[in-house]
Design an enzyme around this catalytic site. Structure first.
Site, mmCIF file in Angstrom:
data_model
loop_
_atom_site.group_PDB
_atom_site.id
_atom_site.type_symbol
_atom_site.label_atom_id
_atom_site.label_comp_id
_atom_site.label_asym_id
_atom_site.label_seq_id
_atom_site.Cartn_x
_atom_site.Cartn_y
_atom_site.Cartn_z
ATOM 1 N N SER A 160 0.820 -1.209 0.000
ATOM 2 C CA SER A 160 0.000 0.000 0.000
ATOM 3 C C SER A 160 0.852 1.256 0.000
ATOM 4 O O SER A 160 1.852 1.345 0.720
ATOM 5 C CB SER A 160 -0.919 0.025 1.224
ATOM 6 O OG SER A 160 -1.628 1.248 1.293
ATOM 7 N N PRO B 20 -1.460 0.550 12.160
ATOM 8 C CA PRO B 20 -1.384 -0.909 12.012
ATOM 9 C C PRO B 20 -1.316 -1.345 10.552
ATOM 10 O O PRO B 20 -0.593 -2.286 10.207
ATOM 11 C CB PRO B 20 -2.680 -1.413 12.669
ATOM 12 C CG PRO B 20 -3.160 -0.284 13.515
ATOM 13 C CD PRO B 20 -2.720 0.964 12.826
ATOM 14 N N TYR B 21 -2.052 -0.668 9.703
ATOM 15 C CA TYR B 21 -2.071 -0.974 8.272
ATOM 16 C C TYR B 21 -0.682 -0.768 7.665
ATOM 17 O O TYR B 21 -0.167 -1.629 6.943
ATOM 18 C CB TYR B 21 -3.099 -0.070 7.598
ATOM 19 C CG TYR B 21 -3.319 -0.318 6.125
ATOM 20 C CD1 TYR B 21 -3.919 -1.495 5.679
ATOM 21 C CD2 TYR B 21 -2.967 0.643 5.179
ATOM 22 C CE1 TYR B 21 -4.148 -1.711 4.333
ATOM 23 C CE2 TYR B 21 -3.189 0.438 3.825
ATOM 24 C CZ TYR B 21 -3.784 -0.741 3.410
ATOM 25 O OH TYR B 21 -4.003 -0.946 2.065
ATOM 26 N N ALA B 22 -0.080 0.384 7.991
ATOM 27 C CA ALA B 22 1.250 0.687 7.466
ATOM 28 C C ALA B 22 2.280 -0.322 7.958
ATOM 29 O O ALA B 22 3.137 -0.776 7.194
ATOM 30 C CB ALA B 22 1.662 2.109 7.859
ATOM 31 N N LYS C 61 1.665 -3.658 6.018
ATOM 32 C CA LYS C 61 1.962 -3.599 4.590
ATOM 33 C C LYS C 61 3.454 -3.380 4.309
ATOM 34 O O LYS C 61 3.981 -3.886 3.315
ATOM 35 C CB LYS C 61 1.132 -2.502 3.932
ATOM 36 C CG LYS C 61 -0.350 -2.838 3.815
ATOM 37 C CD LYS C 61 -0.584 -4.125 3.035
ATOM 38 C CE LYS C 61 -2.039 -4.357 2.717
ATOM 39 N NZ LYS C 61 -2.245 -5.648 2.003
#
Length: 259
Positions: free
Chosen positions: A145, A157-159, A162
């Site tokens: 991402s 958390p997403y970073a 990914k």
């Protein structure tokens, strides 16, 4: 004649969104598919569309955070088709965007387990069915991402998950080239029904942030999952990408431009 005629593609998260549109595009390009998601009703709709496009399709209800479920899915794919040519790790459970101080370790657990852990497991499980393929070999596409590359606010958390995917993919690309397997990551920008539908649950600040992110590119529009993102996945799955591995591809309309 399609770009990936006869290839067996295993792709996760195909009930809606990017995964659904990629599955449809791959079916139209000649692939046979193993698709999964948790919602079987919606997954069956994807299956129907892909079969109408001429694909043979295995569809299974799978929780990618459950290892035994992943084992069963890969085993069923190998039994049905005899091989796996392409693995597309698309699925990811994203938690509600919030400032880092408001995020919990449970949020991080969900995003790591549904992303880097699941991708880790699936690459290992698929390896025996992909190794030492003749010609252009096999291909793995792991979804990353731009939000992680750029360090977007509200996405801690997403970073973290990914960027772990990107690091893992680079290592596996180096190690598995000898087995004629290429591994690349793809950072997409595509406005899916999941993204647009989820906006109503966000705070006003988060909603504005997300909406702006989708059009923050030279074209000033959100990408189409089917028209703008899926063809890039098809390319990475096809023999045309035989000399590309360990790379991160941005299918984002130029949202991130660098040297």
């Amino acid at each position: 004649m399609g770009k990936i005629d006869g290839k067996v593609v295993l792709i996760t998260g195909c009930s809606t969104g990017l995964g659904k549109q990629q599955a449809i595009r791959m079916a139209e390009e000649g692939a046979n598919l193993a698709i999964c998601a948790r919602n079987m009703d919606k997954l069956n709709e994807t299956k129907r569309i892909c079969e109408e496009a001429g694909a043979e399709v295995l569809a299974m209800s799978v929780d990618i955070m459950d290892y035994d479920s992943l084992v069963a899915f890969v085993d069923a794919t190998a039994e049905r088709f005899g091989r796996i040519d392409v693995l597309v790790n698309n699925a990811h459970t994203i938690t509600i965007p919030k400032p880092f101080l408001d995020k919990t370790i449970e949020d991080l657990d969900v995003e790591m387990k549904s992303s880097v852990y699941a991708y880790w497991h699936l690459m290992k499980l698929c390896f025996p069915h992909m190794r030492d393929r003749e010609g252009a070999g096999a291909s793995i596409v792991n979804f990353a991402s731009e939000a992680a590359v750029m360090g977007d606010s509200l996405y801690a958390p997403y970073a973290a998950a990914k960027e772990a995917v990107r690091g893992l993919s680079r290592v596996v690309a180096r190690e598995w080239g000898q087995y004629n397997i290429r591994v690349n990551t793809l950072c997409p920008n595509g406005m899916t029904e999941n993204a647009s539908g989820g906006l109503t649950s966000l705070s006003e600040e988060a909603r504005a942030h997300v909406q702006a992110a989708f059009i923050n590119n030279p074209f000033r529009r959100a990408g189409s999952p089917y028209e703008d993102v899926a063809p890039v996945t098809v390319f990475l799955a096809s023999d045309d990408s035989r000399w590309i591995t360990g790379q991160n591809i941005h299918a984002d309309g130029g949202a991130l431009i660098n040297a």
